[in-house]
Every structure is written in C-alpha cells, then in structure tokens.
Design a protein around this motif. Structure first.
Motif, mmCIF file in Angstrom:
data_model
loop_
_atom_site.group_PDB
_atom_site.id
_atom_site.type_symbol
_atom_site.label_atom_id
_atom_site.label_comp_id
_atom_site.label_asym_id
_atom_site.label_seq_id
_atom_site.Cartn_x
_atom_site.Cartn_y
_atom_site.Cartn_z
ATOM 1 N N ALA A 1 35.957 42.559 37.612
ATOM 2 C CA ALA A 1 35.364 42.386 38.943
ATOM 3 C C ALA A 1 34.563 43.613 39.339
ATOM 4 N N HIS A 2 35.100 44.798 39.020
ATOM 5 C CA HIS A 2 34.369 46.041 39.301
ATOM 6 C C HIS A 2 33.042 46.061 38.545
ATOM 7 N N LYS A 3 33.098 45.696 37.265
ATOM 8 C CA LYS A 3 31.885 45.714 36.445
ATOM 9 C C LYS A 3 30.851 44.736 36.982
ATOM 10 N N ALA A 4 31.309 43.536 37.337
ATOM 11 C CA ALA A 4 30.393 42.528 37.857
ATOM 12 C C ALA A 4 29.726 42.970 39.154
ATOM 13 N N ALA A 5 30.439 43.779 39.932
ATOM 14 C CA ALA A 5 29.885 44.256 41.210
ATOM 15 C C ALA A 5 28.884 45.381 41.016
ATOM 16 N N GLY A 6 28.855 45.983 39.813
ATOM 17 C CA GLY A 6 27.836 46.987 39.514
ATOM 18 C C GLY A 6 28.267 48.433 39.580
ATOM 19 N N VAL A 7 29.585 48.724 39.486
ATOM 20 C CA VAL A 7 30.021 50.120 39.534
ATOM 21 C C VAL A 7 29.506 50.880 38.315
ATOM 22 N N ASP A 8 29.495 52.200 38.419
ATOM 23 C CA ASP A 8 29.027 53.047 37.318
ATOM 24 C C ASP A 8 30.130 53.362 36.322
ATOM 25 N N PHE A 9 31.373 53.311 36.759
ATOM 26 C CA PHE A 9 32.504 53.570 35.872
ATOM 27 C C PHE A 9 33.761 52.973 36.479
ATOM 28 N N VAL A 10 34.771 52.806 35.637
ATOM 29 C CA VAL A 10 36.046 52.233 36.064
ATOM 30 C C VAL A 10 37.152 53.237 35.792
ATOM 31 N N ILE A 11 38.113 53.336 36.694
ATOM 32 C CA ILE A 11 39.314 54.148 36.482
ATOM 33 C C ILE A 11 40.469 53.191 36.246
ATOM 34 N N ALA A 12 41.020 53.187 35.039
ATOM 35 C CA ALA A 12 42.132 52.299 34.697
ATOM 36 C C ALA A 12 43.432 53.052 34.940
ATOM 37 N N GLN A 13 44.190 52.623 35.937
ATOM 38 C CA GLN A 13 45.409 53.331 36.341
ATOM 39 C C GLN A 13 46.646 52.517 36.008
ATOM 40 N N GLY A 14 47.478 53.061 35.140
ATOM 41 C CA GLY A 14 48.715 52.407 34.772
ATOM 42 C C GLY A 14 49.730 52.421 35.901
ATOM 43 N N GLY A 15 50.720 51.539 35.782
ATOM 44 C CA GLY A 15 51.710 51.383 36.836
ATOM 45 C C GLY A 15 52.577 52.589 37.075
ATOM 46 N N GLU A 16 52.637 53.536 36.113
ATOM 47 C CA GLU A 16 53.449 54.723 36.320
ATOM 48 C C GLU A 16 52.752 55.769 37.188
ATOM 49 N N GLY A 17 51.496 55.514 37.560
ATOM 50 C CA GLY A 17 50.758 56.438 38.406
ATOM 51 C C GLY A 17 51.306 56.478 39.825
ATOM 52 N N GLY A 18 50.891 57.475 40.582
ATOM 53 C CA GLY A 18 51.301 57.596 41.972
ATOM 54 C C GLY A 18 50.382 56.815 42.888
ATOM 55 N N GLY A 19 50.872 56.493 44.078
ATOM 56 C CA GLY A 19 50.060 55.745 45.026
ATOM 57 C C GLY A 19 49.991 54.271 44.652
ATOM 58 N N HIS A 20 48.915 53.608 45.075
ATOM 59 C CA HIS A 20 48.776 52.172 44.821
ATOM 60 C C HIS A 20 48.499 51.913 43.349
ATOM 61 N N THR A 21 49.344 51.109 42.735
ATOM 62 C CA THR A 21 49.192 50.793 41.310
ATOM 63 C C THR A 21 49.551 49.337 41.058
ATOM 64 N N GLY A 22 49.166 48.883 39.865
ATOM 65 C CA GLY A 22 49.653 47.609 39.372
ATOM 66 C C GLY A 22 50.968 47.832 38.656
#
Length: 332
Positions: A137-158
C-alpha cells in the motif's frame, strides 16, 4: 501540537549546523472521526464519544498508585495527534524548515496527495509497516522508501517478527529501498538486516537511555533494569497495538471486569491526563507509566553517550562482516 513542533524544529535548526534531519509523524490510515478536517470540531465530537467510565477508570488507577494530580490550572489538550486533522498542520510546519529533508509516517499509508506535496518540496517520504500488505500500500501510494518494522520493535508494531518480515517486504516492494526496523540494538543485527537485502536500518528504543535523552531518570532506570521478557503489546495507551514495558497499567486494562481500550484516538484522549501526570511525577509513577520500548531493551543495560552507541554499532557491524567473510569457502 503544530505550535510545539515549530518550537522544536527551530531549536534543531539552530543546533545542527548545515546537517539535514527528518521528522516522524503519525498520519493514521484508520481512526475514529476520519474525514473531519477541523481539529477543534473533531476533538469536540470525539470527546463526546468517550464513555465516562473509561475516564473514571484511568483516574482511579492513577490515584490508587499514588500519582499526584497536575497543578491546578494546568491545561492539556486531548487531541494532539493520531488524526489527519492534527497531522496536516504539522506537515505545514515542517515544510517551512529547509533542513527537514525527510518525513516518515509511523502509522498507515499517507494519502497520495500528501506524499506528492512533500515530494514536490524536494523532500523524501517514507512509511513504516508491519506486513507485506501495508508495504505494498505504501509503494502504491508513491513513497520513496519503506521501513519494515518487526513486532519486537517499540511503539506501534504488527505481530510478525523482524527476521521473517524483512525479506518478505524487501522482495514485495523491490526495487523500492527498505530500511529494517524492530529489535535492532547492535551492529550484528545491522549486518543481518543488510545481508537480507535492506538498504539500511531504523533504530528507536536504543536512544531512550542515552545520556542525551530527555527521558526522566526514573523512566531510564525502569528501562535499564528491564529484560526482553518485560515488554508487551498493548492497546491501553493509544488504542492500537503498541509495545511497551508491562506494568500495573497494562495489566489492569486486560482484566475482563475492567473497561476495554477504545480505538484510536479515543483511547489516547482517555490517557492524555495519565501521560502528563506520569511524565511529571515519573519517580512516583513507574508502576503505571507509559514506557514504550522494544524487546531490544534486554540489551540496554547501561547509560551511554550517543557517540559511544554509534561507535559500538559500527565496531560490532565490522566484526560481524569480518566473521562472515571468514566463513566463505576458500579457493582450492
């Protein structure tokens, strides 16, 4: 608020010389009241949607744990973020600061028109994701890069772990650059991310306990003492799954007899007072404080300077790459 953001960015401008920097915002794709552009009207509507029992429960938790009330006359705004209505004015502020060269959205895909507005000003736009679906969805919207954050990260995660998520996202959005995030605390993890095809890494939690951080001493102490087992993904502060230190507050909102967390941004309106009080009285409030952090907290065992952390990251990375090269088959 946009007004406070202006103060912060002006301070940064005055202290970074000619160096560029980025700003991370929350422009969520889904939230209560989506479609309303007037922040004041939106806040009034949302405030009416918050059940009184949720506010009463939050206040009771603070009182039972001995967290003092804010001084009389202290004013707090309940809707500072988590909506398009609040993110729009923040973006307007950023675009007035030439040294801001990058804008990252921490929650959801920014609207295509917002991405284009930022890009047309000569800046890069990125967005965090916790799944392949969101990355696409990010790519389709035209962002320049994506940050893939694993669930073990802090804050909002999947809920997908980094080592599984990173290669899936990298393959899905190629050739769009991907930064790896979620659980990165040393150079060995940096090396692993690059080996998997990431263009770089995105770190967060490890900066909460550096000497230069503005974290309250009591909050730093809580983080330094914590292990990787002491974090939990909870909706109790913002309404969306967010990794933080487990404590009496997160446990209370999970009990079946108590109110259930509301959606974003309603839950954050419930907890605005709690955030302010536990920040102001951090030494007395750690049992119910909001301490967002990733599982990498288990590696955060001492307070160090930013310089020392960066040097250690580089040294560990070089050592890891050297070890990998030594494992390569030799020519016969």
């Amino acid at each position: 608020s946009a007004e406070q953001l202006e103060i912060e960015l002006k301070w940064i401008d005055e202290h970074v010389g000619n160096k560029p920097y980025g700003v991370d915002i929350v422009f969520p794709g889904k939230y209560e009241g989506k479609g309303m552009d007037d922040p004041a009207a939106l806040e009034e509507k949302l405030r009416a949607m918050v059940p009184p029992e949720h506010r009463a429960f939050a206040k009771r938790l603070l009182s039972e744990h001995g967290v003092p009330e804010l001084p009389e006359g202290t004013q707090t705004r309940e809707l500072l973020g988590w909506t398009a209505a609040t993110a729009g004015p923040q973006i307007e502020v950023m675009l007035k600061h030439p040294k801001v060269k990058l804008v990252a959205n921490a929650l959801g895909t920014p609207p295509a028109e917002i991405i284009q507005e930022i890009q047309q000003s000569g800046r890069l736009v990125g967005a965090l994701c916790g799944s392949v679906k969101h990355a696409l969805a990010h790519k389709a919207a035209g962002v320049d890069f994506v940050i893939a954050q694993g669930g073990e990260g802090g804050g909002h995660t999947g809920d997908i772990g980094s080592i599984v998520l990173w290669p899936q996202v990298i393959d899905a959005v190629s050739p769009l650059p991907v930064l790896a995030a979620g659980g990165i605390g040393d150079g060995r993890q940096m090396a692993a991310a690059l080996m998997l095809g990431a263009q770089g890494v995105w770190t967060g939690s490890i900066w909460l306990t550096v000497e230069e951080a503005e974290s309250a001493p009591a909050a730093k102490e809580s983080l330094l003492k914590a292990t990787s087992h002491d974090t939990v993904r909870s909706r109790s502060w913002t309404g969306k799954p967010c990794r933080m230190l487990r404590n009496d507050w997160t446990e209370a909102w999970e009990r079946p007899e108590n109110p259930k967390p509301l959606g974003m941004p309603l839950q954050s309106m419930v907890t605005t007072d709690a955030v302010s009080r536990t920040n102001r009285y951090a030494a007395k409030a750690q049992s119910v404080a909001f301490n967002p952090v990733g599982q990498v907290v288990g590696l955060m065992n001492e307070e160090r300077s930013v310089r020392d952390v960066i040097m250690q990251l580089v040294e560990d990375y070089v050592d890891a790459v050297d070890r990998f090269e030594q494992l390569q088959p030799k020519d016969v």
